[in-house]
Design an enzyme around this catalytic site. Structure first.
Site, PDB file in Angstrom:
ATOM      1  N   MET A  58      60.435 -57.010 -31.887  1.00 17.56           N
ATOM      2  CA  MET A  58      59.885 -56.570 -30.602  1.00 17.56           C
ATOM      3  C   MET A  58      58.425 -57.023 -30.521  1.00 17.56           C
ATOM      4  O   MET A  58      57.616 -56.433 -29.798  1.00 17.56           O
ATOM      5  CB  MET A  58      60.010 -55.049 -30.471  1.00 17.56           C
ATOM      6  CG  MET A  58      61.467 -54.608 -30.455  1.00 17.56           C
ATOM      7  SD  MET A  58      61.773 -53.097 -29.532  1.00 17.56           S
ATOM      8  CE  MET A  58      60.889 -51.943 -30.519  1.00 17.56           C
ATOM      9  N   HIS A  62      53.565 -58.138 -37.554  1.00 16.33           N
ATOM     10  CA  HIS A  62      52.708 -57.731 -38.657  1.00 16.33           C
ATOM     11  C   HIS A  62      53.262 -58.327 -39.959  1.00 16.33           C
ATOM     12  O   HIS A  62      54.266 -59.066 -39.934  1.00 16.33           O
ATOM     13  CB  HIS A  62      52.610 -56.211 -38.732  1.00 16.33           C
ATOM     14  CG  HIS A  62      53.948 -55.520 -38.715  1.00 16.33           C
ATOM     15  ND1 HIS A  62      54.908 -55.714 -39.672  1.00 16.33           N
ATOM     16  CD2 HIS A  62      54.482 -54.645 -37.821  1.00 16.33           C
ATOM     17  CE1 HIS A  62      55.965 -54.976 -39.404  1.00 16.33           C
ATOM     18  NE2 HIS A  62      55.754 -54.331 -38.272  1.00 16.33           N
ATOM     19  N   HIS A  65      57.048 -58.333 -40.496  1.00 15.83           N
ATOM     20  CA  HIS A  65      57.798 -59.381 -39.791  1.00 15.83           C
ATOM     21  C   HIS A  65      57.586 -60.741 -40.469  1.00 15.83           C
ATOM     22  O   HIS A  65      58.508 -61.528 -40.637  1.00 15.83           O
ATOM     23  CB  HIS A  65      57.324 -59.520 -38.341  1.00 15.83           C
ATOM     24  CG  HIS A  65      57.543 -58.302 -37.500  1.00 15.83           C
ATOM     25  ND1 HIS A  65      56.509 -57.577 -36.980  1.00 15.83           N
ATOM     26  CD2 HIS A  65      58.680 -57.692 -37.095  1.00 15.83           C
ATOM     27  CE1 HIS A  65      56.984 -56.571 -36.271  1.00 15.83           C
ATOM     28  NE2 HIS A  65      58.297 -56.608 -36.330  1.00 15.83           N
ATOM     29  N   GLN A  89      66.190 -49.115 -25.939  1.00 18.05           N
ATOM     30  CA  GLN A  89      66.194 -48.379 -27.211  1.00 18.05           C
ATOM     31  C   GLN A  89      65.082 -47.330 -27.292  1.00 18.05           C
ATOM     32  O   GLN A  89      64.932 -46.652 -28.301  1.00 18.05           O
ATOM     33  CB  GLN A  89      66.148 -49.329 -28.406  1.00 18.05           C
ATOM     34  CG  GLN A  89      64.831 -50.055 -28.624  1.00 18.05           C
ATOM     35  CD  GLN A  89      64.939 -51.076 -29.739  1.00 18.05           C
ATOM     36  OE1 GLN A  89      65.507 -52.153 -29.573  1.00 18.05           O
ATOM     37  NE2 GLN A  89      64.382 -50.754 -30.899  1.00 18.05           N
ATOM     38  N   LYS A 179      62.797 -51.030 -44.138  1.00 21.74           N
ATOM     39  CA  LYS A 179      62.090 -49.838 -43.630  1.00 21.74           C
ATOM     40  C   LYS A 179      62.969 -49.116 -42.606  1.00 21.74           C
ATOM     41  O   LYS A 179      63.039 -47.900 -42.584  1.00 21.74           O
ATOM     42  CB  LYS A 179      60.746 -50.222 -42.995  1.00 21.74           C
ATOM     43  CG  LYS A 179      59.984 -48.986 -42.537  1.00 21.74           C
ATOM     44  CD  LYS A 179      58.669 -49.332 -41.928  1.00 21.74           C
ATOM     45  CE  LYS A 179      58.752 -49.620 -40.460  1.00 21.74           C
ATOM     46  NZ  LYS A 179      59.094 -48.482 -39.601  1.00 21.74           N
TER      47      LYS A 179
HETATM   48  O1  PAF Z   1      63.593 -53.375 -35.457  1.00 21.17           O
HETATM   49  C1  PAF Z   1      63.239 -53.750 -34.326  1.00 21.17           C
HETATM   50  O2  PAF Z   1      62.122 -54.250 -34.119  1.00 21.17           O
HETATM   51  C2  PAF Z   1      64.185 -53.589 -33.168  1.00 21.17           C
HETATM   52  O3  PAF Z   1      64.898 -52.405 -33.254  1.00 21.17           O
HETATM   53  C3  PAF Z   1      65.136 -54.794 -32.977  1.00 21.17           C
HETATM   54  C4  PAF Z   1      66.102 -54.921 -34.125  1.00 21.17           C
HETATM   55  C5  PAF Z   1      64.330 -56.073 -32.829  1.00 21.17           C
HETATM   56  C6  PAF Z   1      65.950 -54.614 -31.702  1.00 21.17           C
HETATM   57  O4  PAF Z   1      65.147 -54.536 -30.581  1.00 21.17           O
END
Ligand code: PAF
Length: 310
Positions: A58, A62, A65, A89, A179
């Site tokens: 999303m 950081h 990722h 979500q 995490k």
């Molecule tokens: O973990 C996340 O950042 C989100 O839940 C994902 C998997 C990208 C779905 O939007």
């Protein structure tokens, strides 16, 4: 150098397939926001025998990722990072609106790693057309425990976007961080049911120097609360060190007391669960892998973490 692919395509009326091949030669970074174009690039690459690695994010990238992206780059295949703040979500509009967004910074960070990384950053309309709504999934009791319990409909939203992304990319490999362990278990189920060809790579949680799990939400913490949040990982380690000495109930009480006595801290849940099924465990069982899962609200900011106990 990086440019929006769609703009280039419109400007010079170049076929998207030609453009994607050209990009590799002249070190252009692929940044796409149209599903149709991504699908064409993927199709072409699959025909050429290239495998597809997908890291769904999303944004607000950081070190956590970045570690996923580095892991994907090691495969030597085509790497796609999707950047999309998925509205379905979030169970609170305010949380969605305040979620950090930094697309240009994200692009620069990825470019520094490798110009070969491809980025998909669609608009909400591109993903959901006119119906911003999650689909209904059935994950059984997983929907009503921990994150499922405290964030109603969250996993339906996650499953909706992950399914849409998997349908676009048909990835050979996808990368997720440990995490968000409950999310990992849910996505494993999606893969088992609908995307059997996709292999999931689960990467370790990356931590700040003080042990706090790195999260996009950490930027909302004041310096003082950031330092104090070290208690979360400290308590997980305390649980790991004492699992064989203290019974679960007492362990929970000690940890809850230590956390709740810090001003602004509120323990939302601390659960000991089977690492595979996520069923609750109340006594030590030598055969089972047990994990501890925790969520602490720090001045209203939800911080989650987990650890293998045994
Ligand atoms: O973990 C996340 O950042 C989100 O839940 C994902 C998997 C990208 C779905 O939007």
């Amino acid at each position: 150098m990086y440019l929006r692919f769609t703009k280039l395509q419109n400007l010079y009326k170049i076929d998207i397939k030609v453009l994607s091949l050209l990009a590799v030669k002249v070190l252009l970074m692929i940044i796409e926001n149209k599903i149709k174009n991504v699908e064409e690039i993927i199709k072409k690459n699959k025909i050429l025998g290239n495998k597809i690695c997908l890291i769904p994010t999303m944004g607000s990238l950081h070190k956590g990722h970045i570690s996923l992206v580095k892991e994907a780059l090691k495969m030597g295949e085509m790497v796609w990072v999707s950047i999309f703040v998925n509205p379905t979500q979030f169970n609170e509009l305010d949380d969605y609106e305040k979620y950090p967004r930094s697309l240009n910074d994200d692009i620069s960070k990825l470019k520094k790693l490798s110009h070969k990384i491809c980025i998909f950053s669609p608009s909400t309309k591109e993903i959901y057309t006119n119906k911003v709504k999650s689909d209904d999934f059935d994950f059984g009791f997983l929907e009503s425990i921990m994150e499922g319990k405290f964030r109603p409909n969250h996993f339906n939203g996650v499953a909706t976007i992950v399914t849409k992304l998997f349908e676009i990319f048909i990835p050979d490999y996808c990368f997720f961080g440990e995490k968000d362990y409950q999310q990992v278990v849910i996505i494993k189920k999606i893969i088992e049911t609908n995307f059997k060809e996709t292999k999931m790579i689960i990467c370790d949680t990356i931590r700040e120097k003080n042990g706090l799990a790195i999260s996009s939400r950490n930027c909302f913490l004041s310096k003082k609360k950031f330092m104090e949040s070290a208690i979360i990982y400290k308590m997980l380690v305390f649980a790991r060190n004492n699992i064989n000495k203290i019974n679960f109930r007492l362990l929970e009480n000690i940890i809850a007391k230590k956390i709740n006595e810090i001003s602004g801290f509120e323990l939302e849940y601390l659960d000991f669960r089977d690492a595979n099924s996520l069923k609750k465990i109340s006594t030590i069982n030598s055969k089972k892998h047990i994990r501890a899962f925790i969520c602490v609200k720090v001045n209203g900011i939800r911080l989650i973490d987990n650890i293998e106990l045994k």
